[in-house]
Design a protein around this motif. Structure first.
Motif, PDB file in Angstrom:
ATOM      1  N   UNK A 106     -33.594 -15.526 -10.387  1.00 38.52           N
ATOM      2  CA  UNK A 106     -33.000 -15.614  -9.051  1.00 38.52           C
ATOM      3  C   UNK A 106     -31.959 -14.497  -8.905  1.00 38.52           C
ATOM      4  N   UNK A 107     -31.768 -14.023  -7.684  1.00 35.65           N
ATOM      5  CA  UNK A 107     -30.702 -13.060  -7.423  1.00 35.65           C
ATOM      6  C   UNK A 107     -29.345 -13.732  -7.641  1.00 35.65           C
ATOM      7  N   UNK A 108     -28.375 -12.972  -8.111  1.00 34.01           N
ATOM      8  CA  UNK A 108     -27.020 -13.521  -8.246  1.00 34.01           C
ATOM      9  C   UNK A 108     -26.492 -13.770  -6.843  1.00 34.01           C
ATOM     10  N   UNK A 109     -26.050 -14.997  -6.593  1.00 37.31           N
ATOM     11  CA  UNK A 109     -25.535 -15.361  -5.276  1.00 37.31           C
ATOM     12  C   UNK A 109     -24.020 -15.466  -5.330  1.00 37.31           C
ATOM     13  N   UNK A 110     -23.389 -14.934  -4.286  1.00 33.65           N
ATOM     14  CA  UNK A 110     -21.944 -15.018  -4.161  1.00 33.65           C
ATOM     15  C   UNK A 110     -21.596 -16.054  -3.096  1.00 33.65           C
ATOM     16  N   UNK A 111     -20.376 -16.526  -3.147  1.00 34.21           N
ATOM     17  CA  UNK A 111     -19.902 -17.579  -2.242  1.00 34.21           C
ATOM     18  C   UNK A 111     -19.638 -16.992  -0.852  1.00 34.21           C
ATOM     19  N   UNK A 112     -20.059 -17.713   0.173  1.00 37.54           N
ATOM     20  CA  UNK A 112     -19.737 -17.351   1.560  1.00 37.54           C
ATOM     21  C   UNK A 112     -19.099 -18.552   2.228  1.00 37.54           C
ATOM     22  N   UNK A 113     -18.135 -18.267   3.095  1.00 39.37           N
ATOM     23  CA  UNK A 113     -17.456 -19.328   3.839  1.00 39.37           C
ATOM     24  C   UNK A 113     -17.133 -18.801   5.230  1.00 39.37           C
ATOM     25  N   UNK A 114     -17.594 -19.504   6.237  1.00 41.92           N
ATOM     26  CA  UNK A 114     -17.325 -19.129   7.618  1.00 41.92           C
ATOM     27  C   UNK A 114     -16.079 -19.867   8.081  1.00 41.92           C
ATOM     28  N   UNK A 115     -15.104 -19.103   8.558  1.00 42.58           N
ATOM     29  CA  UNK A 115     -13.855 -19.667   9.057  1.00 42.58           C
ATOM     30  C   UNK A 115     -13.554 -19.033  10.409  1.00 42.58           C
ATOM     31  N   UNK A 116     -13.916 -19.751  11.462  1.00 39.86           N
ATOM     32  CA  UNK A 116     -13.750 -19.185  12.803  1.00 39.86           C
ATOM     33  C   UNK A 116     -14.672 -17.994  12.983  1.00 39.86           C
ATOM     34  N   UNK A 117     -14.072 -16.832  13.287  1.00 35.13           N
ATOM     35  CA  UNK A 117     -14.839 -15.611  13.484  1.00 35.13           C
ATOM     36  C   UNK A 117     -14.864 -14.745  12.224  1.00 35.13           C
ATOM     37  N   UNK A 118     -14.384 -15.289  11.102  1.00 34.96           N
ATOM     38  CA  UNK A 118     -14.332 -14.550   9.841  1.00 34.96           C
ATOM     39  C   UNK A 118     -15.289 -15.142   8.828  1.00 34.96           C
ATOM     40  N   UNK A 119     -15.992 -14.250   8.151  1.00 30.93           N
ATOM     41  CA  UNK A 119     -16.853 -14.651   7.049  1.00 30.93           C
ATOM     42  C   UNK A 119     -16.197 -14.147   5.772  1.00 30.93           C
ATOM     43  N   UNK A 120     -15.972 -15.046   4.845  1.00 38.50           N
ATOM     44  CA  UNK A 120     -15.346 -14.696   3.573  1.00 38.50           C
ATOM     45  C   UNK A 120     -16.444 -14.666   2.510  1.00 38.50           C
ATOM     46  N   UNK A 121     -16.543 -13.546   1.804  1.00 38.20           N
ATOM     47  CA  UNK A 121     -17.506 -13.377   0.717  1.00 38.20           C
ATOM     48  C   UNK A 121     -16.707 -13.160  -0.555  1.00 38.20           C
ATOM     49  N   UNK A 122     -17.005 -13.966  -1.585  1.00 42.28           N
ATOM     50  CA  UNK A 122     -16.243 -13.834  -2.830  1.00 42.28           C
ATOM     51  C   UNK A 122     -17.118 -14.144  -4.037  1.00 42.28           C
ATOM     52  N   UNK A 123     -16.610 -13.765  -5.196  1.00 41.96           N
ATOM     53  CA  UNK A 123     -17.340 -14.004  -6.424  1.00 41.96           C
ATOM     54  C   UNK A 123     -16.998 -15.343  -7.071  1.00 41.96           C
ATOM     55  N   UNK A 124     -16.193 -16.173  -6.435  1.00 38.21           N
ATOM     56  CA  UNK A 124     -15.866 -17.466  -7.053  1.00 38.21           C
ATOM     57  C   UNK A 124     -16.304 -18.629  -6.203  1.00 38.21           C
TER      58      UNK A 124
END
Length: 150
Positions: A132-150
């Protein structure tokens, strides 16, 4: 005597069937890529620089991850982020994952070496890659998308 032989044949056949049948290899999806430096990226989805995520359903982040990160839009508020380094033969120069948009019929992810293809969940659909491809964490907060390695 023939009943005993039939029972013995069934037992032996069952034994060979059970020992030769393999379960899905749970090790196949273990991520073997090196770890990346920690990162957290905030994407304002209303900025013009991030509009390809809305119009073409993907955005490349070249300055994080091993060979960058591809962020894809799977639904109205459903986003995913994957490492762009292909897990199959990652040392090759062509081992960079790209997003292929098929329009209304969907999309897929493809290794630049042209051998492995992945669905929008990062699982291989065809080709030699068992991982599988390594997947990173995404979180939608209002109009911002946060992408992180944790």
């Amino acid at each position: 005597m023939s009943i005993n032989r039939s029972i013995l044949a069934v037992v032996i056949l069952s034994f060979f069937c059970f020992t030769s049948c393999k379960e899905e290899n749970s090790e196949a999806f273990i991520d073997e890529l090196p770890l990346t430096p920690p990162f957290e990226v905030f994407l304002n989805l209303s900025l013009i620089s991030n509009q390809t995520l809305q119009t073409e359903n993907h955005l490349y982040l070249d300055d994080v991850g091993l060979k960058g990160v591809v962020v894809i839009k799977r639904g109205e508020s459903d986003y995913a982020a994957f490492e762009r380094n292909c897990p199959h033969e990652p040392e090759r120069d062509c081992a960079i994952v790209s997003h292929v948009n098929l329009g209304p019929t969907g999309s897929y992810l493809e290794c630049g070496c042209g051998e492995s293809f992945y669905n929008d969940k990062g699982f291989p659909t065809s080709g030699p890659s068992p991982r599988k491809l390594r997947e990173y964490r995404t979180q939608l907060s209002g109009n911002n998308l946060i992408v992180s390695d944790n």
